[in-house]
Each structure stands twice: as structure tokens, then as C-alpha cells.
Design a protein around this motif. Structure first.
Motif, PDB file in Angstrom:
ATOM      1  N   ASN A  32      73.139  43.429  -6.459  1.00 20.51           N
ATOM      2  CA  ASN A  32      72.726  43.885  -5.131  1.00 20.51           C
ATOM      3  C   ASN A  32      73.313  43.079  -3.983  1.00 20.51           C
ATOM      4  O   ASN A  32      72.979  43.316  -2.812  1.00 20.51           O
ATOM      5  CB  ASN A  32      71.201  43.894  -5.026  1.00 20.51           C
ATOM      6  CG  ASN A  32      70.589  42.498  -5.189  1.00 20.51           C
ATOM      7  OD1 ASN A  32      71.300  41.494  -5.197  1.00 20.51           O
ATOM      8  ND2 ASN A  32      69.270  42.457  -5.335  1.00 20.51           N
TER       9      ASN A  32
ATOM     10  N   THR B 226      72.922  39.884  -3.164  1.00 23.85           N
ATOM     11  CA  THR B 226      72.185  38.729  -2.661  1.00 23.85           C
ATOM     12  C   THR B 226      72.763  37.434  -3.232  1.00 23.85           C
ATOM     13  O   THR B 226      73.150  37.376  -4.399  1.00 23.85           O
ATOM     14  CB  THR B 226      70.705  38.810  -3.037  1.00 23.85           C
ATOM     15  OG1 THR B 226      70.576  38.831  -4.466  1.00 23.85           O
ATOM     16  CG2 THR B 226      70.079  40.061  -2.452  1.00 23.85           C
TER      17      THR B 226
ATOM     18  N   SER C 136      71.221  34.698  -3.966  1.00 21.12           N
ATOM     19  CA  SER C 136      70.364  34.117  -5.000  1.00 21.12           C
ATOM     20  C   SER C 136      70.556  34.783  -6.366  1.00 21.12           C
ATOM     21  O   SER C 136      70.274  34.178  -7.405  1.00 21.12           O
ATOM     22  CB  SER C 136      68.898  34.220  -4.585  1.00 21.12           C
ATOM     23  OG  SER C 136      68.524  35.577  -4.392  1.00 21.12           O
TER      24      SER C 136
END
Length: 309
Positions: free
Chosen positions: A157, A159, A161
Motif C-alpha cells: 500500500n 506506507t 512502515s
């Protein structure tokens, strides 16, 4: 004015070759197989049985064939006869056009072989790409019969993290399988993943991306110790495009020699057609062409990380 009416191989200076190789993983790193006809089959092994003792048993492993079907990639430029007459040499006008077409070919070919989402039809979509094979279910070949759609697919996605887990999971899909070879493994990634890789760190805070040293003749970029080849064609697209606009892809190839199969039917070549007296303009046509085939050796030997945001 120079008259060249036959097809001749396109000659490149070292800079051109370097730029083309940097752009195209398929032209520079896939397993090239000479083809004498438009179609060719090569054998694919599904393993071979080993018996113990003095009794020999027939092998029951699945063995099948992969079809390579050559597809023509071409292009054409119109050149003013005045420009040719004024130039110091034919190459001074033609070579820059040849260089540009070669680089464009590299992106289109990589896109066709890596990121096209549609099934190959031999027309607008010449081959089944790595992306299509990994995301498809139940291929017709017996050696891939146990592969299920998206087994080797990760949706990332975007991100920061989640980058490490996504990339590590993509590698894990193939590194423990029977189509992994540490010495011939390869990553093909769109440059959009550069920033992702620079920021991704393992649990000890160490970067997983190592930048290469020394340019083309030095060490390559690596992620998790696997060589990276950057390609602008590594994006999703419904059909092969020179500027694909879909999602960036990072692809792990377990063994480049057995997974990326490129058929070489005819070399990259050019042909000039001179203008005629009754033509409405004083122009000549410069054509380029090559015929190339591609097939994924086995969907189990590749994994795809798609950056969807």
C-alpha cells in the motif's frame, strides 16, 4: 545521398548500448534462445524420479514444453532529403534516431514482458507477462498445475512502515522454492521503488538496499543481497506502452536463465527507403524492426510486489 535499401543491423556506440541495457532487463539479462522460425518449443522439466535398489521404475514426473512465439516490434521516421544531403555522413542523421528507437524499444519490451495485465493474444498483447502469469490461476502446463493465482503476489500500500514486510514477503515467496538460485537471482524494479528501498530497514535498523559502486562496470544495486535491474517498463499496463502509467512493480526472479526466456528471431535492424520523383515531399523513410519472443519459464519462480498507493 547514401542509398541503403536493404535491412542492416543497427550499430551502436558504447554509450548507446549502456543506455539500452540499463533500461531493458529483458534485452540484457533474459536467457536468449536463437529462433530459426517464428515459433519454437523448448522442454521444461517437472523433476525426475530417483529409485533405490536394483529395480528401475519409470519416471512419473510431469514434463512439458513452453512455446516461444516471435512478435515484431517496429518503428518509422521520416527524414528530409535536405538534412541527409547537408549532413557530414548518413550516420550523423540516422544514428540519433536509431538510439532513441532502441531506448523506446527497451521500455516497451520490458513492459510487455513484465507488467502487462492482459492475456497474450499475439496481437495487441504479444506475450503473457510475468505479472499476468503470477496473478493467473491454473496454467495449462502440467509442471505449473499446483500454482494458484496470486500465490506469489504481494499488494503493497505504499506506507513506509509496511515496506520491509512487503518486500521480505515477496522474496520469501520464491527463495525457498525449487526455482531459486542465489547466483542467478534477479530483481526487476521500477525506479519508483528507489525511495521505498532507501528508507526500508531491517529489525536491527540496517538498510536492506545497498547502492552499487562503479557504474556499469562495477557492483550493481542490491536488495536483500539480490541484484537489482531498474526498468521504466516495470509498471502495470493493459497493453505494451512506452510510458506505462499503471502501478510500479518490483519482481523477484528466482533464476533468470530458467524463468525469463527470450526468443531471438531477428536482430534489431534498420532500412531506408528513398524518396521517389513523383512523391509530394522530399523525404525518405527510415524503418526499424526486430522480432522477439518471450515466455515465463514457470510462475513458481517469480514473485511480484505491486505498489498500489
Amino acid at each position: 545521398m547514401t542509398s541503403l535499401t536493404n535491412w542492416i543491423p543497427v550499430e551502436y556506440d558504447p554509450t548507446t548500448v549502456s543506455r539500452a541495457n540499463q533500461s531493458s532487463a529483458i534485452l540484457s539479462l533474459a536467457n536468449g534462445i536463437p529462433m530459426n522460425t517464428d515459433t519454437a518449443y523448448f522442454r521444461r522439466s517437472g523433476g525426475n524420479g530417483v529409485t533405490l535398489g536394483n529395480t528401475y521404475s519409470d519416471d512419473s514426473s510431469s514434463h512439458d514444453k513452453i512455446l516461444l512465439n516471435a512478435f515484431k516490434f517496429g518503428g518509422q521516421n521520416k527524414i528530409s532529403e535536405d538534412d541527409l544531403n547537408d549532413a557530414e555522413s548518413w550516420g550523423a542523421v540516422v544514428q540519433p534516431l536509431a538510439n532513441d528507437w532502441l531506448i523506446s524499444l527497451a521500455v516497451v519490451l520490458d513492459n510487455a514482458c513484465i507488467g502487462v495485465t492482459a492475456t497474450g493474444d499475439g496481437s495487441t498483447v504479444p506475450f503473457d507477462s510475468v505479472y499476468k502469469k503470477v496473478r493467473s490461476n491454473g496454467t495449462s502446463s502440467s509442471s505449473e498445475s499446483s500454482y494458484t493465482a496470486d500465490d506469489n503476489y504481494i499488494n503493497y500500500n505504499g506506507t513506509a512502515s509496511g515496506a520491509y514486510d512487503a518486500l521480505s514477503s515477496t522474496l520469501a515467496k520464491v527463495e525457498a522454492g525449487e526455482y531459486w538460485d542465489d547466483t542467478r537471482a534477479l530483481v526487476i524494479a521500477h525506479p519508483a521503488f528507489r525511495d521505498v528501498l532507501r528508507k526500508a530497514k531491517d529489525l536491527q535498523g540496517q538498510p536492506i538496499f545497498v547502492g552499487g559502486q562503479g557504474g556499469d562496470s562495477g557492483t550493481p544495486d542490491t536488495v536483500f543481497g539480490v541484484e537489482i535491474h531498474w526498468s521504466r517498463g516495470a509498471k502495470t499496463s493493459p497493453v505494451p506502452q512506452g510510458s506505462p502509467s499503471g502501478n510500479p512493480l518490483l519482481v523477484f526472479i528466482g533464476d533468470r536463465d530458467n524463468i525469463l526466456m527470450r526468443g531471438d528471431r531477428s536482430p534489431i535492424e534498420s532500412r531506408m527507403s528513398e524518396g521517389r520523383a513523383h512523391d509530394s515531399t522530399d523525404e525518405v523513410a527510415l524503418k526499424f524492426r526486430t522480432r522477439v519472443a518471450f515466455a515465463v519459464g514457470n510462475a513458481k519462480g517469480a514473485s511480484v510486489c505491486e505498489k498500489t498507493a
